[in-house]
Design a protein around this motif. Structure first.
Motif, PDB file in Angstrom:
ATOM      1  N   GLY A  34       0.779  -1.231   0.000  1.00 57.00           N
ATOM      2  CA  GLY A  34       0.000   0.000   0.000  1.00 57.00           C
ATOM      3  C   GLY A  34       0.814   1.287   0.000  1.00 57.00           C
ATOM      4  O   GLY A  34       0.260   2.356   0.197  1.00 57.00           O
ATOM      5  N   GLY A  35       2.108   1.221  -0.226  1.00 58.07           N
ATOM      6  CA  GLY A  35       2.933   2.424  -0.269  1.00 58.07           C
ATOM      7  C   GLY A  35       3.480   2.647  -1.662  1.00 58.07           C
ATOM      8  O   GLY A  35       3.195   1.889  -2.592  1.00 58.07           O
ATOM      9  N   LYS A  36       4.258   3.713  -1.802  1.00 52.55           N
ATOM     10  CA  LYS A  36       4.890   3.962  -3.099  1.00 52.55           C
ATOM     11  C   LYS A  36       6.217   4.675  -2.873  1.00 52.55           C
ATOM     12  O   LYS A  36       6.403   5.393  -1.899  1.00 52.55           O
ATOM     13  N   VAL A  37       7.131   4.462  -3.810  1.00 52.02           N
ATOM     14  CA  VAL A  37       8.418   5.146  -3.800  1.00 52.02           C
ATOM     15  C   VAL A  37       8.255   6.406  -4.638  1.00 52.02           C
ATOM     16  O   VAL A  37       7.971   6.336  -5.832  1.00 52.02           O
ATOM     17  N   VAL A  38       8.407   7.557  -3.994  1.00 54.77           N
ATOM     18  CA  VAL A  38       8.257   8.832  -4.682  1.00 54.77           C
ATOM     19  C   VAL A  38       9.455   9.074  -5.583  1.00 54.77           C
ATOM     20  O   VAL A  38       9.312   9.491  -6.734  1.00 54.77           O
ATOM     21  N   GLU A  39      10.654   8.805  -5.056  1.00 55.09           N
ATOM     22  CA  GLU A  39      11.894   9.027  -5.801  1.00 55.09           C
ATOM     23  C   GLU A  39      12.958   8.111  -5.219  1.00 55.09           C
ATOM     24  O   GLU A  39      12.940   7.785  -4.036  1.00 55.09           O
ATOM     25  N   HIS A  40      13.889   7.693  -6.056  1.00 56.26           N
ATOM     26  CA  HIS A  40      15.036   6.932  -5.559  1.00 56.26           C
ATOM     27  C   HIS A  40      16.298   7.432  -6.248  1.00 56.26           C
ATOM     28  O   HIS A  40      16.248   7.908  -7.383  1.00 56.26           O
ATOM     29  N   GLU A  41      17.407   7.346  -5.519  1.00 55.59           N
ATOM     30  CA  GLU A  41      18.713   7.744  -6.056  1.00 55.59           C
ATOM     31  C   GLU A  41      19.716   6.647  -5.737  1.00 55.59           C
ATOM     32  O   GLU A  41      19.768   6.160  -4.615  1.00 55.59           O
ATOM     33  N   TYR A  42      20.481   6.280  -6.733  1.00 60.09           N
ATOM     34  CA  TYR A  42      21.590   5.350  -6.528  1.00 60.09           C
ATOM     35  C   TYR A  42      22.858   6.193  -6.428  1.00 60.09           C
ATOM     36  O   TYR A  42      23.226   6.880  -7.366  1.00 60.09           O
ATOM     37  N   TRP A  43      23.507   6.170  -5.272  1.00 61.11           N
ATOM     38  CA  TRP A  43      24.666   7.027  -5.015  1.00 61.11           C
ATOM     39  C   TRP A  43      25.969   6.389  -5.466  1.00 61.11           C
ATOM     40  O   TRP A  43      26.992   7.056  -5.501  1.00 61.11           O
ATOM     41  N   LEU A  63      15.971   6.051  -0.838  1.00 61.85           N
ATOM     42  CA  LEU A  63      14.583   5.874  -1.258  1.00 61.85           C
ATOM     43  C   LEU A  63      13.731   6.894  -0.525  1.00 61.85           C
ATOM     44  O   LEU A  63      13.761   6.964   0.702  1.00 61.85           O
ATOM     45  N   LYS A  64      12.969   7.681  -1.263  1.00 63.62           N
ATOM     46  CA  LYS A  64      11.997   8.597  -0.666  1.00 63.62           C
ATOM     47  C   LYS A  64      10.630   7.963  -0.860  1.00 63.62           C
ATOM     48  O   LYS A  64      10.210   7.715  -1.993  1.00 63.62           O
ATOM     49  N   THR A  65       9.938   7.681   0.247  1.00 62.23           N
ATOM     50  CA  THR A  65       8.704   6.906   0.163  1.00 62.23           C
ATOM     51  C   THR A  65       7.531   7.644   0.791  1.00 62.23           C
ATOM     52  O   THR A  65       7.703   8.511   1.642  1.00 62.23           O
ATOM     53  N   ASP A  66       6.351   7.242   0.355  1.00 57.15           N
ATOM     54  CA  ASP A  66       5.081   7.685   0.903  1.00 57.15           C
ATOM     55  C   ASP A  66       4.314   6.398   1.200  1.00 57.15           C
ATOM     56  O   ASP A  66       3.723   5.800   0.293  1.00 57.15           O
ATOM     57  N   ALA A  67       4.360   5.944   2.453  1.00 56.95           N
ATOM     58  CA  ALA A  67       3.841   4.626   2.763  1.00 56.95           C
ATOM     59  C   ALA A  67       3.319   4.573   4.194  1.00 56.95           C
ATOM     60  O   ALA A  67       3.790   5.323   5.053  1.00 56.95           O
ATOM     61  N   PRO A  68       2.370   3.684   4.451  1.00 54.42           N
ATOM     62  CA  PRO A  68       1.935   3.497   5.839  1.00 54.42           C
ATOM     63  C   PRO A  68       3.031   2.808   6.654  1.00 54.42           C
ATOM     64  O   PRO A  68       3.944   2.179   6.107  1.00 54.42           O
ATOM     65  N   ALA A  69       2.932   2.932   7.951  1.00 54.49           N
ATOM     66  CA  ALA A  69       3.965   2.388   8.836  1.00 54.49           C
ATOM     67  C   ALA A  69       4.095   0.875   8.690  1.00 54.49           C
ATOM     68  O   ALA A  69       5.202   0.327   8.775  1.00 54.49           O
ATOM     69  N   SER A  70       3.002   0.178   8.445  1.00 57.05           N
ATOM     70  CA  SER A  70       3.065  -1.283   8.317  1.00 57.05           C
ATOM     71  C   SER A  70       3.883  -1.692   7.095  1.00 57.05           C
ATOM     72  O   SER A  70       4.625  -2.671   7.127  1.00 57.05           O
ATOM     73  N   ALA A  71       3.764  -0.930   6.002  1.00 60.35           N
ATOM     74  CA  ALA A  71       4.542  -1.238   4.804  1.00 60.35           C
ATOM     75  C   ALA A  71       6.027  -0.989   5.036  1.00 60.35           C
ATOM     76  O   ALA A  71       6.876  -1.768   4.583  1.00 60.35           O
ATOM     77  N   VAL A  72       6.358   0.074   5.767  1.00 63.15           N
ATOM     78  CA  VAL A  72       7.758   0.379   6.070  1.00 63.15           C
ATOM     79  C   VAL A  72       8.345  -0.689   6.984  1.00 63.15           C
ATOM     80  O   VAL A  72       9.489  -1.138   6.781  1.00 63.15           O
ATOM     81  N   LEU A  73       7.582  -1.134   7.966  1.00 62.70           N
ATOM     82  CA  LEU A  73       8.072  -2.191   8.856  1.00 62.70           C
ATOM     83  C   LEU A  73       8.333  -3.485   8.097  1.00 62.70           C
ATOM     84  O   LEU A  73       9.330  -4.171   8.346  1.00 62.70           O
ATOM     85  N   GLU A  74       7.461  -3.823   7.160  1.00 63.62           N
ATOM     86  CA  GLU A  74       7.652  -5.041   6.362  1.00 63.62           C
ATOM     87  C   GLU A  74       8.887  -4.915   5.468  1.00 63.62           C
ATOM     88  O   GLU A  74       9.682  -5.852   5.347  1.00 63.62           O
ATOM     89  N   MET A  75       9.075  -3.747   4.859  1.00 61.58           N
ATOM     90  CA  MET A  75      10.245  -3.548   4.007  1.00 61.58           C
ATOM     91  C   MET A  75      11.532  -3.631   4.841  1.00 61.58           C
ATOM     92  O   MET A  75      12.499  -4.266   4.427  1.00 61.58           O
ATOM     93  N   GLU A  76      11.560  -2.996   6.014  1.00 61.41           N
ATOM     94  CA  GLU A  76      12.742  -3.058   6.880  1.00 61.41           C
ATOM     95  C   GLU A  76      13.020  -4.481   7.335  1.00 61.41           C
ATOM     96  O   GLU A  76      14.170  -4.903   7.424  1.00 61.41           O
ATOM     97  N   ARG A  77      11.961  -5.248   7.635  1.00 59.47           N
ATOM     98  CA  ARG A  77      12.144  -6.640   8.049  1.00 59.47           C
ATOM     99  C   ARG A  77      12.788  -7.454   6.939  1.00 59.47           C
ATOM    100  O   ARG A  77      13.747  -8.205   7.170  1.00 59.47           O
TER     101      ARG A  77
END
Length: 147
Positions: A34-43, A63-77
């Motif tokens: 349920g989230g989305k990546v607004v912008e990403h940069e490869y450094w 990664l610059k994201t616009d996402a609910p906390a549950s989506a961020v927790l799942e991605m970090e996991r």
């Protein structure tokens, strides 16, 4: 939805395509939740201050994201479980900054601040005091017993 910024460090032995593939993989994880990546940069590959898992360098990505906390927790996991990802830093922000990040800007484009022209201390240069006078002798610091 809340806005987040994630900085990810991947192992140095990956290719650039594999490192950018990780960005795409974690973008789909966010999209599935349920989230989305607004912008990403490869450094690119950068040298780290200290070794992590016997690696001196790593592939950095933002990664610059616009996402609910549950989506961020799942991605970090999933990032913690992934073998190629060494470190992740997630920050909640009020608004995303427009344009390239500081890492992507050229050094000349950054604002340098007001530094004096004379270097660190500015002002006039002073002559250093010479030890031993003008005769070219070694300086005596009290512990020298060869006289």
């Amino acid at each position: 939805m809340p806005l987040y910024e994630h900085v990810m460090i991947a192992r140095q032995d990956l290719s650039n395509a594999q490192a950018e593939g990780l960005i795409e993989h974690f973008s789909t994880v966010l999209a599935d939740n349920g989230g989305k990546v607004v912008e990403h940069e490869y450094w690119g590959v950068k040298t780290m201050a200290y070794k992590i898992n016997k690696n001196r360098k790593g592939h950095y990505a933002l990664l610059k994201t616009d996402a609910p906390a549950s989506a961020v927790l799942e991605m970090e996991r999933l990032m913690r479980l992934h073998d190629d990802v060494m470190r992740v830093l997630t920050i909640k922000v009020d608004a995303h900054v427009e344009g390239p990040s500081v890492q992507m800007q050229k050094r000349d484009d950054r604002e340098r601040g007001d530094r004096p022209e004379g270097g660190f201390g500015g002002g006039e240069r002073r002559e250093r005091p010479s030890f031993g006078g003008d005769r070219g002798e070694r300086p005596s610091f009290g512990g020298d017993r060869r006289r």
